[in-house]
Design a protein around this motif. Sequence first.
Motif, PDB file in Angstrom:
ATOM      1  N   PRO A 170      15.329  31.561  16.925  1.00 18.88           N
ATOM      2  CA  PRO A 170      13.974  31.418  16.212  1.00 18.88           C
ATOM      3  C   PRO A 170      13.814  29.976  15.804  1.00 18.88           C
ATOM      4  CG  PRO A 170      15.834  32.467  14.935  1.00 18.88           C
ATOM      5  CD  PRO A 170      16.341  32.303  16.241  1.00 18.88           C
ATOM      6  N   VAL A 171      14.577  29.041  15.975  1.00 25.14           N
ATOM      7  CA  VAL A 171      14.625  27.853  15.490  1.00 25.14           C
ATOM      8  C   VAL A 171      14.306  26.816  16.633  1.00 25.14           C
ATOM      9  CG1 VAL A 171      15.373  25.762  14.529  1.00 25.14           C
ATOM     10  CG2 VAL A 171      16.203  28.191  13.834  1.00 25.14           C
ATOM     11  N   ALA A 218      10.635  32.388  18.771  1.00 22.79           N
ATOM     12  CA  ALA A 218      10.361  31.054  18.624  1.00 22.79           C
ATOM     13  C   ALA A 218       9.047  30.661  19.289  1.00 22.79           C
ATOM     14  CB  ALA A 218      11.363  30.344  18.829  1.00 22.79           C
ATOM     15  N   THR A 230       8.033  24.284   5.460  1.00 24.70           N
ATOM     16  CA  THR A 230       8.890  24.473   6.676  1.00 24.70           C
ATOM     17  C   THR A 230       7.518  25.074   7.548  1.00 24.70           C
ATOM     18  OG1 THR A 230      10.574  24.892   5.598  1.00 24.70           O
ATOM     19  CG2 THR A 230      10.592  25.807   7.737  1.00 24.70           C
ATOM     20  N   ASN A 242       8.014  26.423  11.478  1.00 26.58           N
ATOM     21  CA  ASN A 242       8.990  26.597  12.684  1.00 26.58           C
ATOM     22  C   ASN A 242       8.317  25.786  14.003  1.00 26.58           C
ATOM     23  OD1 ASN A 242      11.338  27.210  13.947  1.00 26.58           O
ATOM     24  ND2 ASN A 242      10.666  29.216  14.365  1.00 26.58           N
ATOM     25  N   GLY A 243       9.242  25.032  14.599  1.00 36.26           N
ATOM     26  CA  GLY A 243       8.692  24.315  15.830  1.00 36.26           C
ATOM     27  C   GLY A 243       7.843  22.920  15.510  1.00 36.26           C
ATOM     28  N   ASP A 272      12.184  17.803  12.122  1.00 30.42           N
ATOM     29  CA  ASP A 272      12.168  18.965  12.613  1.00 30.42           C
ATOM     30  C   ASP A 272      11.760  20.189  11.694  1.00 30.42           C
ATOM     31  OD1 ASP A 272      12.385  17.633  14.968  1.00 30.42           O
ATOM     32  OD2 ASP A 272      14.484  18.495  15.560  1.00 30.42           O
ATOM     33  N   ASN A 273      10.692  20.787  11.925  1.00 35.82           N
ATOM     34  CA  ASN A 273      10.449  21.980  11.266  1.00 35.82           C
ATOM     35  C   ASN A 273       9.810  21.916   9.953  1.00 35.82           C
ATOM     36  OD1 ASN A 273      11.263  23.695  13.568  1.00 35.82           O
ATOM     37  ND2 ASN A 273      13.366  23.383  12.876  1.00 35.82           N
ATOM     38  N   THR A 274       9.799  20.598   9.680  1.00 38.07           N
ATOM     39  CA  THR A 274       9.196  20.169   8.443  1.00 38.07           C
ATOM     40  C   THR A 274       8.112  19.381   8.403  1.00 38.07           C
ATOM     41  OG1 THR A 274      11.463  20.290   7.378  1.00 38.07           O
ATOM     42  CG2 THR A 274       9.823  19.340   5.907  1.00 38.07           C
TER      43      THR A 274
END
Length: 737
Positions: free
Chosen positions: A579-580, A608, A676, A678-679, A707-709
């Motif tokens: 999922p990350v 994801a 956050t 994701n992706g 990453d993801n933030t």
Amino acid sequence: MAFDIIARAVAMAAQDKASRALLAGSPRIGLVDRITNLAAQSLDHAVELIVAGGHAGNGNATASYVSDALANAELRARFPLFCWADQKGRYFRLLPDAEGLIAVSAGGVIGTDKPDHSVNHQPGIQQALDYAAAIKANGARFDKAHYSLRTPLRTPTSDGSDINSDFTGHPIIINSRQEMRAAAGGTTLHRRCNDGSDPAILANTQKIAKNRHWRGGLIFLRGRTVRPADYDELATLILRGDWTLRGGIARSATGGLTGEEDYYKLNADGSGWDILDKGIWLENDRHVGDVVFDGMICIDGFRGELFYQGGRLHGSIYQKGRLELANTDADAFNPGPSFSRDSDRGEIIAEKIVIHDAHQALEGASGYGASRIGALTIRDCGMASGLMAGWWSDAADARDYTPSLSMGTVVVERSGEFWPLRWNQIERVILTDTFLRFGNGYFNVYGAHVGEAIVRVEGTPLAQAIAFSSNSAIAGSRGTYDCTVQRLICERTANGVKNNAQITTPVIWSQSLGDRLHVGEIMGETLKMPEAIGSPPDFGVAVGRIALKTTQFSVANIETGSSTLDLRYSYVGVHSSNPVGIWPVKLPSPQNRLPRGAQLHLFNDGTAPLAVQISATRLDRRMIMLKGGHAIFETDGYFWFPLTPHAVLSGNVTATMQKGGAAIAPGEMSDEVMLTVNGARPLMNVRVACTSVLPGSAQMLARVSADNTVAVRVRNNGSQPLTLPSAGYKVALDYLD
């Protein structure tokens, strides 16, 4: 011949007692009660025409006979049923009726109202046809419902293979242009064994050389080694009216050729493809004329082909009404026209053909004319197969001819495979428990086009609705190419649902294919999506719009395999269990492999986001696919271009933007608020919006901080401190390239 015309007119008027009484006073006309009594009568020399009240009995087969140059001892010797002499030795021959036909009853061939095999009508029928040919009449007329024909014996030393030299054993032989006219209520010819017994019993048939059997077929058109200048001199068959040619043998459960080493070999019980037992047989490799079916025609119950044109020297086929072909262990309809009366472009022009209970419904070709079959129905055959436009033996890629065989509606039920073959143009096919096949291990197909194909399952599951394949071993061939199905509809009938019968895959393709293979639209219900079988082919099949009720499709796990998708599939579920992150997907290059118009459907089956890379596409940047997202790409033959709008990553946060816990001073920026997404990745393009109205001096800013933030903050572009209330902030991200 002028007298013949007058005499025929007189004969038509002489068929009742009153008219005959008027004629009795004419010195040129003589009256006899039965033609068989003529030998006992001495007619006046002035009598040139006889009106006979019957043949075997009074009122049976009234006919007229003329004494002319053709009526002589030779004609009497050849046709004793149709040429007679009086007591003085003057010869009189039967005249055709007003339509130029010879009544078989005038020769004593008296049929029956119900089937009766006690009398053999074969010799008289053959003599009537031969007599018609000798005097250049149009053919023979039948006036009863049933005639029984016993198969003549074949030369015992023959093994059946000498079909161009030994013509014995055929019940009916056509040597010239002949019409066979049925009775008003229809006529059935029953083929029987030589002793009159049931032809379905092999022991009743004649055993010939090489331990073979002779069943005889029914109608044989004898050809010529040299084509005559006059087309009408060729053997031509015209069946007019309602006819049934009944061979008397039902299809067995073991049809087909039983031995490669001997095509004449049969099973012990007589079943199997008997190539010597054909319903209508045009002599192999000899010049033969046309075959005309005009009426309701049925050919039923022979172990060999029900209709067969063998060789490349035959005329055309014309059918009006309905032609039914049934019950054979061989092919039902095996045509091969090569020329017509007007040209060397043979053709088939047919209104309606119905085929059922055959080993193979269709085999053969339709010639180089503009052939047309209006309606074709095939039921309960081992295979439906198909007809080739042009000729079977032409080169695999014959570009010097462009003939076509067009068909209207084709209905095929429970018959294995139906083959659209070279240059077939079919408006609509409706198939039940039968699928379409373009090409196989024996031949390739090109130029075949189907408007709409409806494939239904009722009792037998189908692995596919349409299959494309090739025989790449054919020298000089491009394989199967340039074939189109505009619309495919896959269905289950009510019984199909009850029987749990389903179509697995709507379209499959395999082997080395050529270009321009296209299925424009797929609708209905299948278990899976279109796919190739085996390794990726040289070319694929272009699949357009897909509207299927299915949840099963190929799944590519891009974590464990290559990130480049497999060209075997037109609908792919791209899977990532992590999922990350955001996972890359590379589309396969369509150049020289898929034709223009092919579509590729991607479904994000993972947890994801995915990113479709720009290689092999006309994308200006990587395309994001969210979880559960569906994207459609179409190729222009070189690259993919998207038909689906770009998706974006998104997120939101509620925050009070401040600087160190206080208002934002002029020219300063607030502290960053993190959310956050994701992706999210560095170098992505980030857009941010506030759900509340901000002062004009407030400028929103956002960036991918890790990453993801995503980090969001506000800049104060005014001259006074900026105090902001709590508000919602939304971000959207996609790639820059």
